[in-house]
Scaffold this active site. Structure first.
Site, PDB file in Angstrom:
ATOM      1  N   ASP A   1    -100.959 -47.439  17.945  1.00  0.00           N
ATOM      2  CA  ASP A   1    -101.163 -46.442  18.994  1.00  0.00           C
ATOM      3  C   ASP A   1    -102.656 -46.157  19.167  1.00  0.00           C
ATOM      4  OD1 ASP A   1    -101.075 -44.294  20.738  1.00  0.00           O
ATOM      5  OD2 ASP A   1     -99.941 -42.978  19.406  1.00  0.00           O
TER       6      ASP A   1
ATOM      7  N   HIS B   1     -97.544 -46.385  20.835  1.00  0.00           N
ATOM      8  CA  HIS B   1     -97.345 -44.987  21.216  1.00  0.00           C
ATOM      9  C   HIS B   1     -95.919 -44.721  21.717  1.00  0.00           C
ATOM     10  CE1 HIS B   1     -98.793 -41.046  22.392  1.00  0.00           C
ATOM     11  NE2 HIS B   1     -98.296 -41.199  23.596  1.00  0.00           N
TER      12      HIS B   1
ATOM     13  N   SER C   1     -96.821 -36.703  21.989  1.00  0.00           N
ATOM     14  CA  SER C   1     -97.942 -37.016  22.881  1.00  0.00           C
ATOM     15  C   SER C   1     -98.547 -35.736  23.462  1.00  0.00           C
ATOM     16  CB  SER C   1     -97.467 -37.980  23.978  1.00  0.00           C
ATOM     17  OG  SER C   1     -98.568 -38.543  24.652  1.00  0.00           O
TER      18      SER C   1
END
Length: 302
Positions: A243, A275, A161
């Site tokens: 995601d 995600h 991320s």
């Protein structure tokens, strides 16, 4: 007197009150360093930047065969630049697993978080982490574990991320500015955050000097004049089908393939997941294939 008036609210991350107080939507636990009886990995916390920054990192050392030095995996945690810590239990489990199954020494940087520390503070702290690692190149650095056991000729950068965004930044800086004594070989980006052509209001708030759009190379690599200098030879990009950031990971992989950078890009997609599901859905049967893909990629240069 504390004010209950909310000035800024970013659901899922944090809200800021009129009096400046910050309240996060997520609490981060603290798992102490030490021996992990399940993996045999030892961990310790070290200071990588002196005061006033006081930035720390956690080192995860697996059992080291006699006379062998291990590659380094330098990790930057996710959390939207504003939550998370390598001292949290999920990261301890994840990094202990990577260390023992990949045969690497994992180091995760506890960079300072926005919004209390506005970006680019996190970028600066992560770059400082690589420079700290380079101080061990002659075997006389500040951390004995690294002097004794680290193979600095094989350094892998990694992040998920926002941490993937930070890892990419460090890789570019390493090529553009140079870093003596280290050989950065590969990079693992899991569900990476990058921007789009439209301004990102969340990112703009955390980084007031940024447009949060394509003219900022930290969030829009395609516009980075130093992109070809990215200092690794191979990148693994992992995305998840459901995601919201999937498209950005796909776009990043395509950008790197079409750029003047001379490395190779591997791509892995997990179907049916969202995600960072490997942290948020710990019972998912799709975690094992993702982790195996990452481990196999990290082990390629061992």
């Amino acid at each position: 007197m504390a004010s209950d008036q909310i000035a800024h609210d970013f659901p899922g991350f944090f809200k800021v009150y009129q009096d400046g107080r910050v309240e996060r939507y997520w609490d981060t636990d603290h798992s102490p360093a030490g021996l992990d009886p399940e993996t045999g990995v030892e961990s310790k916390d070290v200071l990588i930047s002196p005061e006033p920054a006081g930035v720390k990192a956690r080192i995860f050392l697996p059992k080291v065969p006699a006379g062998k030095k291990l590659p380094i995996l330098l990790h930057y945690h996710g959390g939207g630049f504003c939550i998370g810590s390598p001292f949290a239990t999920p990261f301890k489990i994840f990094l202990s697993t990577l260390a023992t199954q990949s045969g690497v020494i994992a180091i995760s940087v506890d960079y300072r978080l926005a919004p209390e520390h506005k970006l680019p503070t996190a970028y600066d702290d992560c770059w400082a982490g690589l420079q700290w690692l380079a101080r061990h190149a002659d075997g006389r650095g500040p951390e004995p574990w690294l002097n004794q056991h680290a193979d600095l000729g094989n350094v892998v950068l990694a992040g998920e991320s926002a941490g993937a965004n930070l890892a990419h930044y460090v890789a570019v800086q390493a090529g553009a500015k140079g870093v003596a004594g280290l050989n950065l070989t590969r990079m693992v980006l899991v569900h990476p955050y990058f921007g789009t052509d439209q301004p990102d209001r969340f990112y703009q708030y955390m980084c007031p000097t940024s447009s949060g759009a394509k003219d900022d190379p930290r969030v829009h690599p395609a516009g980075d004049p130093d992109l070809a200098k990215l200092k690794v030879g191979r990148i693994l990009v992992c995305v998840a089908e459901k995601d919201g950031l999937r498209g950005r990971g796909v776009s990043y992989a395509e950008t790197m393939k079409k750029s003047e950078w001379k490395g190779a890009v591997d791509f892995f997609e997990t179907k049916g997941e969202d995600h960072c599901f490997h942290f948020f859905s710990p019972k998912s049967e799709n975690i094992a294939p993702l982790i195996k893909t990452v481990i196999d990629f990290v082990k390629q240069g061992n």
